[in-house]
Write a protein that holds these residues in place. Structure first.
Motif, PDB file in Angstrom:
ATOM      1  N   ARG A 199       0.832  -1.196   0.000  1.00 39.72           N
ATOM      2  CA  ARG A 199       0.000   0.000   0.000  1.00 39.72           C
ATOM      3  C   ARG A 199       0.872   1.253   0.000  1.00 39.72           C
ATOM      4  O   ARG A 199       1.955   1.268   0.551  1.00 39.72           O
ATOM      5  N   HIS A 259      -0.599   6.832   2.103  1.00 44.08           N
ATOM      6  CA  HIS A 259      -1.877   7.520   2.330  1.00 44.08           C
ATOM      7  C   HIS A 259      -3.081   6.574   2.305  1.00 44.08           C
ATOM      8  O   HIS A 259      -4.149   6.918   2.799  1.00 44.08           O
ATOM      9  N   GLU A 260      -2.910   5.375   1.769  1.00 40.04           N
ATOM     10  CA  GLU A 260      -4.021   4.429   1.679  1.00 40.04           C
ATOM     11  C   GLU A 260      -4.378   3.798   3.021  1.00 40.04           C
ATOM     12  O   GLU A 260      -5.513   3.351   3.211  1.00 40.04           O
ATOM     13  N   ALA A 286      -4.767   5.057   6.128  1.00 44.31           N
ATOM     14  CA  ALA A 286      -5.829   5.776   6.833  1.00 44.31           C
ATOM     15  C   ALA A 286      -7.138   5.750   6.046  1.00 44.31           C
ATOM     16  O   ALA A 286      -8.217   5.639   6.632  1.00 44.31           O
ATOM     17  N   GLU A 287      -7.054   5.828   4.718  1.00 45.15           N
ATOM     18  CA  GLU A 287      -8.262   5.788   3.887  1.00 45.15           C
ATOM     19  C   GLU A 287      -9.035   4.483   4.114  1.00 45.15           C
ATOM     20  O   GLU A 287     -10.256   4.502   4.304  1.00 45.15           O
ATOM     21  N   VAL A 288      -8.328   3.376   4.100  1.00 43.99           N
ATOM     22  CA  VAL A 288      -8.961   2.070   4.290  1.00 43.99           C
ATOM     23  C   VAL A 288      -9.541   1.965   5.703  1.00 43.99           C
ATOM     24  O   VAL A 288     -10.658   1.477   5.890  1.00 43.99           O
ATOM     25  N   ARG A 296     -10.654   4.330   7.622  1.00 45.97           N
ATOM     26  CA  ARG A 296     -11.883   5.141   7.716  1.00 45.97           C
ATOM     27  C   ARG A 296     -13.063   4.434   7.043  1.00 45.97           C
ATOM     28  O   ARG A 296     -14.180   4.460   7.552  1.00 45.97           O
ATOM     29  N   LYS A 297     -12.794   3.785   5.916  1.00 49.13           N
ATOM     30  CA  LYS A 297     -13.857   3.083   5.186  1.00 49.13           C
ATOM     31  C   LYS A 297     -14.476   1.964   6.007  1.00 49.13           C
ATOM     32  O   LYS A 297     -15.645   1.639   5.823  1.00 49.13           O
ATOM     33  N   GLU A 305     -11.772   5.798  13.326  1.00 50.13           N
ATOM     34  CA  GLU A 305     -11.306   7.182  13.343  1.00 50.13           C
ATOM     35  C   GLU A 305      -9.789   7.107  13.425  1.00 50.13           C
ATOM     36  O   GLU A 305      -9.237   6.314  14.186  1.00 50.13           O
ATOM     37  N   GLU A 363      -1.325   9.366  12.674  1.00 52.54           N
ATOM     38  CA  GLU A 363      -0.786   8.782  11.446  1.00 52.54           C
ATOM     39  C   GLU A 363       0.627   9.337  11.288  1.00 52.54           C
ATOM     40  O   GLU A 363       0.806  10.548  11.188  1.00 52.54           O
TER      41      GLU A 363
END
Length: 145
Positions: free
Chosen positions: A43, A46-47, A49-51, A53-54, A58, A62
């Motif tokens: 990964r 930046h991915e 934290a994105e994953v 959150r999805k 919270e 990071e």
């Protein structure tokens, strides 16, 4: 299942902001790290934290600890131990030749030695971090212990 309000620390190997997927040297280096460690595609930083959150977390913290702590050149210790790995290679080849170790052992050692070089290369190029930390909390009301 993860309790609402529960915290989780995730520590990942990631490609950094410096990584360029159009640069063949970068791609080869990351691909070799993935292959030798039986990882799926690595990964991007930046991915993570994105994953998170999805899937209902919270993101509390990071941070790439390789650049935000006194880790310095984290790959330096690997570089200084290359001599020991070369000595191990001689020992493993000898023991394999004498049939004390299975002959495939030398192939595995060769692969691990090669990935050691790609860890160093990834660190020197600034495209790989083995120390990307994310502190997460499951969304919802906090649970008091």
């Amino acid at each position: 299942s993860f309790s609402t309000g529960g915290k989780f620390v995730n520590y990942e190997w990631v490609s950094t902001a410096t990584y360029d997927p159009k640069n063949p040297v970068h791609v080869r280096c990351i691909d070799e790290i993935n292959y030798a460690n039986a990882l799926p595609e690595m990964r991007r930083y930046h991915e993570i934290a994105e994953v998170a959150r999805k899937v209902g977390f919270e993101v509390l913290v990071e941070r790439d600890l390789a650049v935000t702590t006194n880790a310095g050149e984290w790959w330096g210790i690997l570089k200084t131990s290359m001599g020991r790995y070369k000595l191990n290679d001689v020992i493993i080849k000898t023991l394999s030749f004498l049939r004390i170790l299975p002959k495939e052992t030398k192939d595995v050692h060769k692969m691990l030695y090669k990935v050691l070089g790609t860890f160093i290369e990834g660190g020197e190029l600034g495209i790989f971090s083995p120390m990307y930390m994310v502190v997460l909390q499951k969304k919802g009301k906090s649970v008091d212990a």
